[in-house]
Design an enzyme around this catalytic site. Sequence first.
Site, PDB file in Angstrom:
ATOM      1  N   ARG A  72      74.329  24.821   0.658  1.00 29.46           N
ATOM      2  CA  ARG A  72      74.239  25.489  -0.642  1.00 29.46           C
ATOM      3  C   ARG A  72      75.639  25.820  -1.104  1.00 29.46           C
ATOM      4  O   ARG A  72      76.610  25.667  -0.351  1.00 29.46           O
ATOM      5  CB  ARG A  72      73.309  26.724  -0.616  1.00 29.46           C
ATOM      6  CG  ARG A  72      73.219  27.518   0.653  1.00 29.46           C
ATOM      7  CD  ARG A  72      74.423  28.303   1.024  1.00 29.46           C
ATOM      8  NE  ARG A  72      74.956  29.063  -0.067  1.00 29.46           N
ATOM      9  CZ  ARG A  72      76.183  29.513  -0.139  1.00 29.46           C
ATOM     10  NH1 ARG A  72      77.048  29.263   0.852  1.00 29.46           N
ATOM     11  NH2 ARG A  72      76.617  30.195  -1.171  1.00 29.46           N
ATOM     12  N   GLY A  73      75.743  26.267  -2.367  1.00 31.93           N
ATOM     13  CA  GLY A  73      77.055  26.439  -2.983  1.00 31.93           C
ATOM     14  C   GLY A  73      77.350  25.165  -3.768  1.00 31.93           C
ATOM     15  O   GLY A  73      77.158  24.059  -3.256  1.00 31.93           O
ATOM     16  N   ALA A  74      77.795  25.350  -5.024  1.00 32.44           N
ATOM     17  CA  ALA A  74      77.879  24.205  -5.937  1.00 32.44           C
ATOM     18  C   ALA A  74      78.706  23.030  -5.395  1.00 32.44           C
ATOM     19  O   ALA A  74      78.218  21.891  -5.351  1.00 32.44           O
ATOM     20  CB  ALA A  74      78.411  24.687  -7.292  1.00 32.44           C
ATOM     21  N   ARG A 108      68.128  20.617  -7.211  1.00 30.52           N
ATOM     22  CA  ARG A 108      68.468  21.929  -7.781  1.00 30.52           C
ATOM     23  C   ARG A 108      69.085  21.708  -9.162  1.00 30.52           C
ATOM     24  O   ARG A 108      69.927  20.828  -9.320  1.00 30.52           O
ATOM     25  CB  ARG A 108      69.449  22.703  -6.878  1.00 30.52           C
ATOM     26  CG  ARG A 108      68.862  23.064  -5.521  1.00 30.52           C
ATOM     27  CD  ARG A 108      69.743  24.042  -4.765  1.00 30.52           C
ATOM     28  NE  ARG A 108      69.589  25.416  -5.256  1.00 30.52           N
ATOM     29  CZ  ARG A 108      70.375  26.415  -4.878  1.00 30.52           C
ATOM     30  NH1 ARG A 108      71.382  26.206  -4.034  1.00 30.52           N
ATOM     31  NH2 ARG A 108      70.174  27.638  -5.338  1.00 30.52           N
ATOM     32  N   GLN A 214      73.214  35.771   0.978  1.00 29.29           N
ATOM     33  CA  GLN A 214      74.386  34.927   1.243  1.00 29.29           C
ATOM     34  C   GLN A 214      75.634  35.772   1.503  1.00 29.29           C
ATOM     35  O   GLN A 214      76.514  35.366   2.255  1.00 29.29           O
ATOM     36  CB  GLN A 214      74.644  33.976   0.062  1.00 29.29           C
ATOM     37  CG  GLN A 214      73.640  32.857  -0.099  1.00 29.29           C
ATOM     38  CD  GLN A 214      72.510  33.236  -1.026  1.00 29.29           C
ATOM     39  OE1 GLN A 214      72.144  34.400  -1.135  1.00 29.29           O
ATOM     40  NE2 GLN A 214      71.921  32.256  -1.692  1.00 29.29           N
ATOM     41  N   ASP A 255      78.387  28.257 -10.473  1.00 26.67           N
ATOM     42  CA  ASP A 255      77.554  27.060 -10.328  1.00 26.67           C
ATOM     43  C   ASP A 255      77.711  26.116 -11.502  1.00 26.67           C
ATOM     44  O   ASP A 255      77.560  24.910 -11.374  1.00 26.67           O
ATOM     45  CB  ASP A 255      76.090  27.438 -10.141  1.00 26.67           C
ATOM     46  CG  ASP A 255      75.876  27.877  -8.721  1.00 26.67           C
ATOM     47  OD1 ASP A 255      76.216  29.042  -8.416  1.00 26.67           O
ATOM     48  OD2 ASP A 255      75.455  27.046  -7.902  1.00 26.67           O
ATOM     49  N   ASN A 265      76.240  31.931 -12.297  1.00 32.55           N
ATOM     50  CA  ASN A 265      76.511  32.118 -10.856  1.00 32.55           C
ATOM     51  C   ASN A 265      75.338  32.905 -10.267  1.00 32.55           C
ATOM     52  O   ASN A 265      74.418  33.313 -10.994  1.00 32.55           O
ATOM     53  CB  ASN A 265      77.850  32.846 -10.648  1.00 32.55           C
ATOM     54  CG  ASN A 265      78.288  32.822  -9.188  1.00 32.55           C
ATOM     55  OD1 ASN A 265      78.291  31.763  -8.565  1.00 32.55           O
ATOM     56  ND2 ASN A 265      78.643  33.958  -8.631  1.00 32.55           N
ATOM     57  N   LYS A 266      75.383  33.115  -8.982  1.00 31.82           N
ATOM     58  CA  LYS A 266      74.288  33.755  -8.257  1.00 31.82           C
ATOM     59  C   LYS A 266      73.788  35.011  -8.970  1.00 31.82           C
ATOM     60  O   LYS A 266      74.572  35.816  -9.464  1.00 31.82           O
ATOM     61  CB  LYS A 266      74.781  34.080  -6.842  1.00 31.82           C
ATOM     62  CG  LYS A 266      73.818  34.820  -5.944  1.00 31.82           C
ATOM     63  CD  LYS A 266      72.476  34.129  -5.801  1.00 31.82           C
ATOM     64  CE  LYS A 266      72.577  32.701  -5.318  1.00 31.82           C
ATOM     65  NZ  LYS A 266      71.308  31.941  -5.541  1.00 31.82           N
TER      66      LYS A 266
HETATM   67  O1  MRU Z   1      71.932  29.601  -4.246  1.00 33.87           O
HETATM   68  P1  MRU Z   1      73.293  29.309  -3.698  1.00 33.87           P
HETATM   69  O2  MRU Z   1      73.574  29.960  -2.390  1.00 33.87           O
HETATM   70  O3  MRU Z   1      73.592  27.826  -3.701  1.00 33.87           O
HETATM   71  O4  MRU Z   1      74.284  29.960  -4.774  1.00 33.87           O
HETATM   72  C1  MRU Z   1      75.660  29.831  -4.575  1.00 33.87           C
HETATM   73  C2  MRU Z   1      76.478  30.531  -5.590  1.00 33.87           C
HETATM   74  O5  MRU Z   1      75.977  31.116  -6.530  1.00 33.87           O
HETATM   75  C3  MRU Z   1      77.972  30.409  -5.459  1.00 33.87           C
HETATM   76  O6  MRU Z   1      78.612  31.560  -5.936  1.00 33.87           O
HETATM   77  C4  MRU Z   1      78.459  29.196  -6.273  1.00 33.87           C
HETATM   78  O7  MRU Z   1      77.713  28.054  -5.987  1.00 33.87           O
HETATM   79  C5  MRU Z   1      79.884  28.929  -6.028  1.00 33.87           C
HETATM   80  S1  MRU Z   1      80.163  28.287  -4.402  1.00 33.87           S
HETATM   81  C6  MRU Z   1      81.791  27.929  -4.220  1.00 33.87           C
END
Ligand code: MRU
Length: 367
Positions: A72-74, A108, A214, A255, A265-266
Amino acid sequence: MRIAATYFRTGLSGDGRLQETAMTLNEDFTPMRWEDGRFLLLDQTLLPAEEVWIDCASTEIVADAIRRLAVRGAPAIGVAAAFGLVIASPEGNLEKILEAADFLETTRPTAVNLQWALDLGRELAQRDFATDAERAAAVLAWAQELHADDIETNRRMGENGAALFQQGDRVVTHCNAGGLATGGFGTAVGVIRAAHARGGLGMVWVDETRPLLQGARLTSWELGKLDIPHRLVTDSSIGAIVSRDLVDRVVVGADRIAANGDVANKIGTYTVAVLAHRHGVPFYVAAPLSTIDRHTPSGQDIPIEERDGNEVTHLGGQAVAPAGTEGMNFAFDVTPAELVAAIITEEGVLEPPFDESIAAAFARAGR
Ligand code: MRU
């Protein structure tokens, strides 16, 4: 449903088929690797309790890992999807690679790095190759380069962002935008790492990041291993911490950033941004150009993932609400550009007005 995969365990148990040393995380916290013709992903759903690597023998396994947030994470999703194309057809069959790209794209919706990587992969695979074997070799070399570039990009972003910080700064970060969320090193946590290496930060406030924690599970884990001073707080503590004058800066990942600088973002990021604004604390977003979507005019146009309500009604598999309670689970929110002091990229620190500074950064990068 969980897609069958071979799991390799590391750490104390050491009962995996691979050498324990070969599976130890490096200092960039690189959560994926290509090794002996296999694509391996660290299962982040099991952290911090266990370090288990998934042997992604099929595109379905990669897709499943993306959906259930094992990766996970963009930026990490983008790189993992690139390797998903490699696995789709080791012999380099174009049709299978394109089919896999369409399939992976459904996993996603919000992180634009996924589409970005898949579009690059599609474009490459459709070039004129003399043989399928040549196509396969080119797709693999591209995925490996994408991975290496992401780490390099994050290091540059870290240095660019660190210049905004002062010795002793107390910083809030949300979710996990560390090495685990990228090819390695991290975006927001990469900036924190670089700032700490330069002058020494006073404190990093890590908020838990409900529902999937996270921040608690992953960011605390990375900062602990890096010996960066940090304390974990509940998401609902941020107002108290900012209002007690315990925060100098906020830095988060993204994201997807729209062309006008609005940031998805999250979930919970917007709350932090509003509080930072109310108390005059600069709110920074650290993200590579691959997270900026110039085809999406504003935050209103960003598709926001809604995940299963069970992730809200349950915590670590245990119900925290009465049976029958329905959860509502937006995975991301949008912070309007007016609350963002700067966007830290590998092409420098972008300042408002973002439509102009974003366009200039892409021009500098020749994109
Ligand atoms: O749902 P996730 O854990 O994939 O969400 C991740 C985030 O929101 C991060 O802040 C974002 O992807 C940046 S990661 C460098």
